[in-house]
Design a protein around this motif. Structure first.
Motif, PDB file in Angstrom:
ATOM      1  N   ASN A   1      48.642  40.743  51.007  1.00 16.93           N
ATOM      2  CA  ASN A   1      47.851  41.644  52.037  1.00 16.93           C
ATOM      3  C   ASN A   1      47.466  41.058  53.144  1.00 16.93           C
ATOM      4  OD1 ASN A   1      48.661  43.926  50.383  1.00 16.93           O
ATOM      5  ND2 ASN A   1      46.645  43.964  49.382  1.00 16.93           N
TER       6      ASN A   1
ATOM      7  N   GLU B   1      47.158  37.103  39.512  1.00 17.01           N
ATOM      8  CA  GLU B   1      48.063  38.181  40.344  1.00 17.01           C
ATOM      9  C   GLU B   1      47.135  38.888  41.085  1.00 17.01           C
ATOM     10  OE1 GLU B   1      51.427  38.743  39.908  1.00 17.01           O
ATOM     11  OE2 GLU B   1      51.651  36.751  38.944  1.00 17.01           O
ATOM     12  N   LYS B   2      46.152  39.384  40.928  1.00 13.16           N
ATOM     13  CA  LYS B   2      45.276  39.836  41.829  1.00 13.16           C
ATOM     14  C   LYS B   2      45.082  39.083  43.091  1.00 13.16           C
ATOM     15  CE  LYS B   2      42.444  42.501  38.489  1.00 13.16           C
ATOM     16  NZ  LYS B   2      40.940  42.639  37.632  1.00 13.16           N
ATOM     17  N   THR B   3      44.811  37.878  42.728  1.00 10.41           N
ATOM     18  CA  THR B   3      44.578  37.160  44.162  1.00 10.41           C
ATOM     19  C   THR B   3      45.867  36.747  44.906  1.00 10.41           C
ATOM     20  OG1 THR B   3      42.987  35.643  42.886  1.00 10.41           O
ATOM     21  CG2 THR B   3      43.770  34.756  44.484  1.00 10.41           C
ATOM     22  N   LYS B   4      46.854  36.943  44.138  1.00 10.54           N
ATOM     23  CA  LYS B   4      48.179  36.735  45.180  1.00 10.54           C
ATOM     24  C   LYS B   4      48.320  38.225  45.867  1.00 10.54           C
ATOM     25  CE  LYS B   4      52.136  35.826  43.093  1.00 10.54           C
ATOM     26  NZ  LYS B   4      53.268  35.527  42.144  1.00 10.54           N
ATOM     27  N   LEU B   5      47.948  39.320  45.242  1.00  9.73           N
ATOM     28  CA  LEU B   5      48.377  40.721  45.780  1.00  9.73           C
ATOM     29  C   LEU B   5      47.210  40.721  47.205  1.00  9.73           C
ATOM     30  CD1 LEU B   5      48.467  43.346  43.276  1.00  9.73           C
ATOM     31  CD2 LEU B   5      50.018  42.894  45.166  1.00  9.73           C
ATOM     32  N   LYS B   6      46.209  39.992  46.977  1.00 10.96           N
ATOM     33  CA  LYS B   6      45.300  40.071  48.064  1.00 10.96           C
ATOM     34  C   LYS B   6      45.609  38.994  48.994  1.00 10.96           C
ATOM     35  CE  LYS B   6      40.536  38.736  49.231  1.00 10.96           C
ATOM     36  NZ  LYS B   6      39.015  38.023  48.681  1.00 10.96           N
ATOM     37  N   LYS B   7      46.281  37.861  48.678  1.00 15.00           N
ATOM     38  CA  LYS B   7      46.876  37.016  49.729  1.00 15.00           C
ATOM     39  C   LYS B   7      47.914  37.637  50.490  1.00 15.00           C
ATOM     40  CE  LYS B   7      44.602  33.311  49.788  1.00 15.00           C
ATOM     41  NZ  LYS B   7      43.687  33.153  50.489  1.00 15.00           N
TER      42      LYS B   7
ATOM     43  N   TYR C   1      38.837  28.737  35.694  1.00 15.84           N
ATOM     44  CA  TYR C   1      39.544  29.445  36.816  1.00 15.84           C
ATOM     45  C   TYR C   1      38.190  29.671  37.847  1.00 15.84           C
ATOM     46  CZ  TYR C   1      41.445  33.153  39.930  1.00 15.84           C
ATOM     47  OH  TYR C   1      42.026  33.927  40.594  1.00 15.84           O
TER      48      TYR C   1
ATOM     49  N   ASP D   1      44.088  36.375  30.882  1.00 20.36           N
ATOM     50  CA  ASP D   1      43.286  36.692  31.887  1.00 20.36           C
ATOM     51  C   ASP D   1      43.589  36.058  33.227  1.00 20.36           C
ATOM     52  OD1 ASP D   1      42.156  38.677  30.192  1.00 20.36           O
ATOM     53  OD2 ASP D   1      40.530  37.420  29.457  1.00 20.36           O
TER      54      ASP D   1
ATOM     55  N   LYS E   1      46.179  37.212  35.088  1.00 19.29           N
ATOM     56  CA  LYS E   1      45.823  38.554  35.632  1.00 19.29           C
ATOM     57  C   LYS E   1      44.949  38.225  36.918  1.00 19.29           C
ATOM     58  CE  LYS E   1      45.660  41.454  31.464  1.00 19.29           C
ATOM     59  NZ  LYS E   1      44.732  42.248  30.572  1.00 19.29           N
ATOM     60  N   SER E   2      44.060  37.357  36.832  1.00 21.04           N
ATOM     61  CA  SER E   2      43.426  37.076  38.001  1.00 21.04           C
ATOM     62  C   SER E   2      44.032  36.485  39.181  1.00 21.04           C
ATOM     63  CB  SER E   2      42.401  36.018  37.594  1.00 21.04           C
ATOM     64  OG  SER E   2      41.305  36.519  36.488  1.00 21.04           O
TER      65      SER E   2
END
Length: 135
Positions: free
Chosen positions: A97, A89-95, A70, A83, A86-87
């Motif tokens: 936003n 998903e965090k990146t998708k949320l940031k994108k 990754y 993991d 999860k990473s």
């Protein structure tokens, strides 16, 4: 003299452009250029989002014991599938936003452009063309 099309300036017409009107025309042009830049950035972010979604789908096929490289910054880190998901998903949320933020900026600029457009068309009518050919 031949009749020219809508939106073209006729040199012999009695249209006077004041300094304030010219400033409004220039502001409209700057806002239009900014909207175009945001649209381009939005396309890139939407493409990134699509790639992230495809990566999540691909990881659904991976074996849980696999180590997945990754990319974090400029370095690849090997993580478990869980993991990595999860990473992602965090990146998708940031994108998501970032995309929402860009869409809000674009809408605010379009609102300003709409006000300027109404004023300028009200004053100059068919002597000015503020329509974007791409839309």
């Amino acid at each position: 003299m031949a009749n020219t099309g809508k939106g073209t300036f006729q040199p012999d017409s009695d249209v006077h452009i004041s300094y304030e009107d010219q400033q409004k025309i220039n502001k409209f042009a700057r806002l239009n250029a900014k909207v175009d830049d945001i649209k381009d950035e939005l396309k890139v972010k939407q493409n990134d989002m699509k790639n992230l979604e495809e990566a999540v789908e691909e990881l659904g096929l991976a074996d849980d014991t696999d180590k997945i490289p990754y990319l974090i910054g400029e370095v690849f880190v090997c993580q478990t599938v869980e993991d990595t998901l999860k990473s992602l998903e965090k990146t998708k949320l940031k994108k998501e936003n970032e995309i929402s933020e860009l869409e809000a900026q674009c809408e605010a600029l379009r609102s300003q452009m709409s006000d300027l457009k109404a004023h300028l068309y009200g004053k100059f009518g068919s002597h000015i063309n503020l329509e974007n050919d791409e839309e």
